[in-house]
Each structure stands twice: as structure tokens, then as C-alpha cells.
Design an enzyme around this catalytic site. Structure first.
Site, PDB file in Angstrom:
ATOM      1  N   GLU A   1       0.823  -1.211   0.000  1.00 19.97           N
ATOM      2  CA  GLU A   1       0.000   0.000   0.000  1.00 19.97           C
ATOM      3  C   GLU A   1       0.858   1.263   0.000  1.00 19.97           C
ATOM      4  OE1 GLU A   1      -2.841  -0.415   3.188  1.00 19.97           O
ATOM      5  OE2 GLU A   1      -3.912  -1.987   2.107  1.00 19.97           O
TER       6      GLU A   1
ATOM      7  N   LYS B   1     -15.842  -1.619   2.669  1.00 23.14           N
ATOM      8  CA  LYS B   1     -15.173  -1.906   1.395  1.00 23.14           C
ATOM      9  C   LYS B   1     -16.225  -2.537   0.489  1.00 23.14           C
ATOM     10  CE  LYS B   1     -10.830  -3.385   3.635  1.00 23.14           C
ATOM     11  NZ  LYS B   1     -10.255  -4.573   4.320  1.00 23.14           N
TER      12      LYS B   1
HETATM   13  C1  2PG Z   1      -7.327  -3.954   5.367  1.00 21.48           C
HETATM   14  C2  2PG Z   1      -7.042  -3.821   3.896  1.00 21.48           C
HETATM   15  C3  2PG Z   1      -6.805  -2.436   3.393  1.00 21.48           C
HETATM   16  P1  2PG Z   1      -6.668  -5.857   2.379  1.00 21.48           P
HETATM   17  O1  2PG Z   1      -7.005  -4.983   6.001  1.00 21.48           O
HETATM   18  O2  2PG Z   1      -7.970  -3.077   5.924  1.00 21.48           O
HETATM   19  O3  2PG Z   1      -5.797  -1.756   4.058  1.00 21.48           O
HETATM   20  O4  2PG Z   1      -6.135  -4.755   3.439  1.00 21.48           O
HETATM   21  O5  2PG Z   1      -7.178  -5.089   1.215  1.00 21.48           O
HETATM   22  O6  2PG Z   1      -5.445  -6.680   2.074  1.00 21.48           O
HETATM   23  O7  2PG Z   1      -7.738  -6.617   3.068  1.00 21.48           O
HETATM   24 MG    MG Z   2      -8.154  -4.089   7.867  1.00 26.72          MG
END
Ligand code: 2PG
Ligand code: MG
Length: 404
Positions: A199, A328
Site C-alpha cells: 500500500e 469496502k
Molecule cells: C485492510 C485492507 C486495506 P486488504 O485490512 O484493511 O488496508 O487490506 O485489502 O489486504 O484486506
Molecule cells: Mg483491515
């Protein structure tokens, strides 16, 4: 709202060089929306499956017969389009057509809807009562560990939490923390090669506490220099190092009670104001304990525990174990499902934090969602084109309010 006349789906690559999909939705009025879907690495076990077994190629094979015909001729309003995506899939976790297929189409359709009515995506998704001119804090990943980095600390993300009211200040302060950490690492490891994680945060051979010290010093230095407040934050992604009922750090192993105490001690000692996934995804009671201990001063954010699903929030009963929820879109699949979760969280008085994924794309729509949802934070990386795209879009939205 005019009808959808075409939906196209294609293979593209995310910031990790992994395959994902991009959708183009066209409506009778000639409006077009294009969006791609990001992917996570530390995924919750109840997330939508990004792709059917067989991956992106299987998703692309199924799309022409299974998905596209259900969308052509349909009125491009969000609930209808998203219901058709559910019909096309028929499972609870989108493992037949792929959650990322649903996300790309759902967002592309919303972008086309906005274009048709001369509105930005922000106006399409704005929740009732979210005031104009209110912006989320930047939750900016500055130093990486866990599954997003090789050779770093166990904790996944060391974050600059930058809550200045205007993006002009919050973005500047978060980026300054990233730069300050870089300078600190160069002083600490003179001449050594330093890297950046998935990231865009720094990666260095540090313990969790060493990384927290560097982050906290950087936040203080930036606050003093810019006169803009910025605080340390963490996403522990604790499920990733929780095995057989214990939290297995490289330096020590603790049980649930020990984890709650350790995290609460870090919050006090370092002034942590943002705390995501401090315990593993099924540890509801320990999460509630963390919230009781530090929730008065800190956003305690559930990611893997809720995976952005309204039903996961509701099954906890009226009292949620955290005071905030991470949002998300591709964890749940569609924008309509996401809005239901956001509305439920708001009804409960929980803050929302709208988030990127570790494998992301150089697109800025996340900023529109974060503002339109009235989120307390926009979680994003700070460096790399796919991260800066979101920060710059937030700056554009800030400039557009006339507050500049
Ligand atoms: C999280 C995310 C984003 P990933 O754990 O919050 O930072 O990571 O997209 O790998 O789930
Ligand atoms: Mg997370």
C-alpha cells in the site's frame, strides 16, 4: 433513468500486478460509466469471493451468458441493477459470478447514473443528513507489515490519522508523516536499502513497538511543524497472527485477555486515535472490551468481523462491539448492499471508515463514497499512483465545495 444498453467486462491488472476486472456500463441516453474492482490480501473469512473458482478467466467466461443478458434493457437504478447481479449469482458470497465482477458493474452503473443526471458519484451516493462540505479524516497507511510487506513488523498497518476538517490540510499532513518516517528510517538504517509495501508504506526490519515509536515521533513532528493535528493509528489485522486461540507475535504470544491489555496499553502510551481489527474476527467479546477500554477517545474499527455486511452487524444485537465499521464495497459485492450497511451503522451511531484494498487501481471513486457516506475516515495508502488517485480526488471534491 434510462435503460442499460450495454455492459462490457474485461481483464485488467491491479497494483500488485494481479488480475482483476473492469466494467463499462452504457445507457440509452449515451451515458457511460467505467470502473474496476480492487482486491484484498488479508481478507475476512466471510467476504464475498472476488472470483469464481478458476479466477478471472472463469469470471470472464461466465459473464456473457450468465450476467450480461440480465442487465441489458434494465432501468439503470441502483437497487434494480444490483438485484439482477444477485439473481445472476444466486449464492450468498458471489462465488458464482465473482464479487469483483459485481463491484465493477455496480460502481460503473452508478457512475453512468450520475453522468446521465449531471451529478457526481458523491451526489448519487450521498446519505440523508450528510452535510455538504464535510470531509473524512485521512487514514493513511505509512509503514507496512503483516501480509502487506516482507520482513516488517507483525502489525499490518501503521497509520497517519489526519482529521483536519479540509482535505487540503489532512492530505498534506498525512503525506508529511510518510516523508518524516522515511527520513527517520534513513537515519536509523544509514546506507541500507529500504522498501515500500503493497500500500506504499515503508517497510523496514522493526519490531511493532519500534515502528510505533517512529510513527508517533513523525506525527508529533508534523503537528508541530504544520500546526495540523495528526495522530498515530493501527490496523493490526489481528486474525492474521491469531492461531489456536492465541495472538502469536514474533516477540511474544498472548491470549485474548493479554491482547486486550496490550492494545489498550499501546493506545494510552502512543496516543493512538485509530485502531482497526485489534483482535481476531470472531473475538466479539474481546473487541467489546477494547471498545470499553479505549473507545471514548479512539475509533475502534471492525473490518474482518463485519466484512461490510449489514447482516453481520445486525446479528451482533443492538449493541455493536466496536464504535466504527470499515466499509469496502467488494467485501459485500454491490453498492446497494454497501449502502444498506452504511445506513445501518449510522442508525446505530457507529462511525464508518471507507477503505481501499491492498491491491487497488488508479481510480478515485473511493473519495466520492467516503464523502457521500459521511464517513469519519477515508482509508487509503499515501504513495503510488493508485493511492494518490484517491487523495487527489478528495482534494478535487474539497476544491469544488468553494471552501478553498
Ligand atoms: C485492510 C485492507 C486495506 P486488504 O485490512 O484493511 O488496508 O487490506 O485489502 O489486504 O484486506
Ligand atoms: Mg483491515
Amino acid at each position: 433513468m434510462s435503460a442499460i444498453t450495454d455492459v462490457a467486462l474485461r481483464l485488467i491488472y491491479d497494483s500488485r500486478g494481479k488480475e482483476t476486472v473492469e466494467a463499462t456500463v452504457t445507457t440509452r441516453s449515451g451515458a457511460i460509466g467505467v470502473a474496476g474492482a480492487p482486491s484484498g490480501a488479508s481478507t475476512g473469512s466471510h467476504e464475498a469471493r472476488a472470483f469464481p473458482p478458476g479466477g478471472v478467466s472463469a469470471a470472464l467466461e461466465r459473464f456473457p451468458q450468465r450476467v450480461r443478458p440480465r442487465l441489458i434493457g434494465v432501468d439503470n437504478d441502483g437497487p434494480t441493477v444490483d438485484a439482477r447481479l444477485h439473481d445472476a449469482d444466486g449464492t450468498d458470497d458471489f462465488h458464482e459470478i465473482g464479487g469483483n465482477v459485481a463491484t465493477a458493474i455496480s460502481i460503473a452503473a452508478a457512475l453512468a447514473r450520475g453522468r446521465e443526471s449531471g451529478r457526481s458519484l458523491l451526489e448519487v451516493v450521498r446519505r440523508p443528513g450528510v452535510p455538504h462540505g464535510r470531509f473524512p479524516a485521512i487514514v493513511g497507511n505509512s509503514l507496512n507489515g503483516g501480509r502487506h510487506a516482507v520482513g516488517g513488523p507483525d502489525i499490518q498497518e501503521f497509520i497517519a490519522f489526519s482529521p483536519a476538517p479540509h482535505p487540503r490540510d489532512s492530505v498534506r499532513a498525512a503525506l508529511a508523516v510518510h516523508a518524516e518516517i522515511g527520513a527517520a528510517l534513513v537515519r536509523r538504517f544509514p546506507g541500507a536499502a529500504l522498501g515500500r509495501g503493497d500500500e506504499g508504506g515503508w517497510v523496514a526490519p522493526l519490531s511493532n513497538v519500534e515502528a510505533l515509536e517512529i510513527l508517533t515521533d513523525a506525527c508529533h513532528a508534523v503537528t508541530d511543524r504544520l500546526h495540523v493535528e495528526v495522530h498515530p493509528g493501527l490496523d493490526l489485522a489481528a486474525s492474521e497472527f491469531f492461531r489456536d486461540g492465541r495472538y502469536r507475535y514474533k516477540e511474544r504470544t498472548v491470549d485474548s485477555e493479554g491482547q486486550v491489555a496490550l492494545v489498550a496499553e499501546w493506545v494510552d502510551r502512543f496516543g493512538i486515535r485509530y485502531l482497526e481489527d485489534p483482535v481476531a474476527e470472531e473475538e466479539y467479546e474481546p473487541l467489546a472490551e477494547v471498545t470499553r477500554a479505549v473507545g471514548g477517545k479512539t475509533l475502534v474499527v471492525g473490518d474482518d468481523i463485519y466484512v461490510s455486511r449489514r447482516d453481520r452487524l445486525v446479528r451482533m444485537g443492538e449493541t455493536s462491539p466496536s464504535n466504527a465499521i470499515l466499509i469496502k464495497v467488494n467485501q459485500v459485492g454491490t453498492l446497494t448492499d454497501t449502502l444498506a450497511t452504511v445506513d445501518e451503522a449510522r442508525r446505530r451511531g457507529m462511525a464508518t471508515v471507507t477503505s481501499h484494498r491492498s491491491g487497488d487501481l488508479p481510480e478515485g471513486w473511493l473519495a466520492h463514497l467516503a464523502v457521500g457516506f459521511g464517513s469519519a475516515g477515508m482509508k487509503c495508502g499515501l504513495l503510488g499512483g493508485e493511492r494518490v488517485a484517491k487523495l487527489n480526488e478528495l482534494l478535487r471534491l474539497g476544491a469544488a465545495t468553494g471552501a478553498d
